[in-house]
Design an enzyme around this catalytic site. Structure first.
Site, PDB file in Angstrom:
ATOM      1  N   GLY A 227     -16.753 -17.369 -23.533  1.00 30.78           N
ATOM      2  CA  GLY A 227     -16.881 -16.050 -24.106  1.00 30.78           C
ATOM      3  C   GLY A 227     -16.664 -14.954 -23.085  1.00 30.78           C
ATOM      4  N   CYS A 337      10.234 -12.586 -42.197  1.00 31.84           N
ATOM      5  CA  CYS A 337      10.418 -11.826 -43.430  1.00 31.84           C
ATOM      6  C   CYS A 337       9.095 -11.431 -44.069  1.00 31.84           C
ATOM      7  CB  CYS A 337      11.256 -12.617 -44.405  1.00 31.84           C
ATOM      8  SG  CYS A 337      10.426 -14.125 -44.836  1.00 31.84           S
ATOM      9  N   GLU A 338       8.181 -10.959 -43.265  1.00 36.63           N
ATOM     10  CA  GLU A 338       7.019 -10.248 -43.770  1.00 36.63           C
ATOM     11  C   GLU A 338       6.589  -9.350 -42.611  1.00 36.63           C
ATOM     12  OE1 GLU A 338       3.249 -12.865 -43.785  1.00 36.63           O
ATOM     13  OE2 GLU A 338       4.913 -14.231 -44.141  1.00 36.63           O
ATOM     14  N   TYR A 365      -4.060 -19.106 -26.419  1.00 37.32           N
ATOM     15  CA  TYR A 365      -3.929 -19.043 -27.880  1.00 37.32           C
ATOM     16  C   TYR A 365      -2.627 -18.392 -28.329  1.00 37.32           C
ATOM     17  CZ  TYR A 365      -8.836 -19.869 -27.047  1.00 37.32           C
ATOM     18  OH  TYR A 365     -10.009 -20.386 -26.573  1.00 37.32           O
TER      19      TYR A 365
HETATM   20  C1  LIG Z   1     -12.849 -21.982 -27.984  1.00 41.16           C
HETATM   21  C2  LIG Z   1     -13.974 -22.545 -27.265  1.00 41.16           C
HETATM   22  C3  LIG Z   1     -14.170 -22.213 -25.913  1.00 41.16           C
HETATM   23  C4  LIG Z   1     -13.296 -21.245 -25.148  1.00 41.16           C
HETATM   24  O1  LIG Z   1     -13.382 -19.912 -25.552  1.00 41.16           O
HETATM   25  P1  LIG Z   1     -12.608 -18.775 -24.737  1.00 41.16           P
HETATM   26  O2  LIG Z   1     -12.937 -17.516 -25.397  1.00 41.16           O
HETATM   27  O3  LIG Z   1     -11.143 -19.082 -24.780  1.00 41.16           O
HETATM   28  O4  LIG Z   1     -13.056 -18.822 -23.324  1.00 41.16           O
HETATM   29  C5  LIG Z   1     -15.212 -22.837 -25.263  1.00 41.16           C
HETATM   30  N1  LIG Z   1     -16.022 -23.708 -25.899  1.00 41.16           N
HETATM   31  C6  LIG Z   1     -15.861 -24.054 -27.192  1.00 41.16           C
HETATM   32  C7  LIG Z   1     -16.773 -25.036 -27.832  1.00 41.16           C
HETATM   33  C8  LIG Z   1     -14.831 -23.479 -27.922  1.00 41.16           C
HETATM   34  O5  LIG Z   1     -14.685 -23.798 -29.213  1.00 41.16           O
END
Ligand SMILES: *Cc1c(COP(=O)(O)O)cnc(C)c1O
Length: 418
Positions: A227, A337-338, A365
């Protein structure tokens, strides 16, 4: 990426336009040095305790990236059995992989056990089944701390209505199951979602985990998930890792004393490690002026980079072909095409058709969420490593679009009667 002698370069000297020239557009480019820098920063911020970084590989799973991340000393966080297998393929040892599934079948859990990887259980039903079949296989329990945090609702995972984790209010039930089955809980885990800014949110979550940990006496690690926020805009704010490191480290050591044993502190960053390392290079097909807007239409779309449309994510756009032209205002769109708008009213140095644009923060991602929508090919991937650009995934071809399709005998040209 920086400007050197009037040209955008990566890694101190690799010309970005040369990469577009050699491998064509659209192409994802990753600068390994940035991944290393981010890893080192994290390790530095938490020195003084036993720290283990598990890379959340769903962000970017190219096998070369996985191998390099293994070489740095990190472990792996996997969210599907396929990611587990990619990790093993890249050389991670089974016990360096933590498998954190959500709503998968018990068969998939059993496969993880047969591969010998660490397992993070996030619901009571699986915990009970698992305890009956594999009481001797140590596990981690994913706790839902019920905190609302994260960039948006799709990536916020720790709140009360979230499908992730076992509610901290159900921990007494977990304890009863553990006692009844004799299973070994070696880790507690929590992941509140992406993009947490505030050290205090982290610390509050940490207290919840510390508190829960007191009920389990065989722990060897606590996993705080991820996070960490990375800056997407020039003036963007990011998690202050150094500040967080100081605070958590201090509190963690204190907790280990209370607990009576030195534990390992784990984090599982995805975005933090790879986001900034990635660049997505596209070619401008069309510059189109309407009454109110100047569109720059590029040879890509939500099929290759869906974060702006899916998460309202901001990806800075620069014009690699015109490092020092005067800026104008553009809305950058794709060829799908959107409506697939990458960015509205962005200040970008004057764009001409044929110019190569670059989306920043394209490591996490981005390629990983790409698709074949509109029957387009997924892009190539290039890694800049030790001062050189290397192709690490070729662009798809027409054969890839047909690869798994089965043409029915009755529909073959000679047998179709119109
Ligand atoms: C997606 C995820 C992460 C990584 O999150 P980031 O925001 O990319 O750092 C870590 N642990 C779990 C269980 C996740 O699902």
């Amino acid at each position: 990426m920086e400007i050197k002698n009037g040209q955008y370069v990566l890694n101190g000297g690799v010309n970005a336009l040369d990469i577009a020239d050699e491998y064509g557009c659209p192409v994802y480019v990753y600068d390994f040095e940035i991944i290393q820098r981010q890893y080192d920063r994290l390790v530095d911020a938490f020195k003084g305790i036993d720290l283990k970084i598990n890379y959340a590989c769903k962000a970017l799973t190219n096998i070369n990236i996985l191998k390099l991340i293994k070489k740095m000393g990190a472990g792996l966080d996997a969210v599907s059995i396929q990611e587990v297998r990619l990790g093993l393929h890249a050389g991670f040892l089974p016990d360096e992989i933590l498998y954190t599934p959500n709503c998968v079948s018990f068969e998939e859990i059993e496969e993880a056990v047969s591969l010998g990887v660490k397992l993070n259980i996030d619901n009571i039903s699986i915990l009970e089944q698992f305890g009956q079949v594999y009481p001797d296989y140590p596990i981690c329990v994913r706790v839902n701390p019920h905190i609302m945090a994260g960039g948006n609702s799709k990536i916020s995972t720790g709140h009360i209505d979230s499908k992730f984790g076992i509610s901290m209010y159900q921990l007494p039930l977990v304890e009863r199951i553990v006692q009844a089955t004799g299973m070994i809980v070696e880790g507690l885990h929590m992941h509140t979602g992406s993009e947490i800014l505030d050290s205090e949110v982290f610390l509050n979550g940490a207290e919840i985990l510390f508190n829960a940990a007191k009920s389990f006496d065989q722990l060897t690690y606590l996993d705080f998930g991820s996070g960490f926020k990375v800056p997407y805009k020039d003036d963007g704010i990011e998690t202050d890792i150094e500040d967080l490191g100081k605070k958590i480290t201090k509190r963690f050591r204190q907790f280990c004393t209370e607990y009576g044993r030195d534990l390992t502190l784990k984090f599982e960053p995805g975005k933090y490690l790879v986001s900034e390392a990635g660049y997505f290079l596209v070619k401008t097909n069309v510059v189109k002026q309407t009454t109110s807007t100047v569109f720059a239409g590029v040879d890509s779309g939500l099929n290759h980079l869906i974060r702006p449309m899916f998460y309202d994510a901001y990806h800075k756009v620069i014009n690699l072909s015109k490092p020092d032209a005067k800026s104008r205002i553009y809305t950058v769109v794709g060829y799908i095409c959107e409506t697939d708008t990458f960015g509205i009213n962005r200040k970008i140095s004057e764009i001409q058709e044929g110019d190569i644009l670059c989306f920043k923060n394209a490591g996490a991602y981005c390629y990983q969420m790409s698709s074949n929508y509109n029957s387009r090919f997924r892009p190539a991937e290039v890694l800049v490593y030790q001062g050189k650009a290397h192709l690490i995934r070729q662009r798809e071809t027409f054969e890839d679009l047909l690869k798994n399709q089965i043409e029915l005998e009755v529909l073959r040209a000679e047998s179709v009667k119109v």
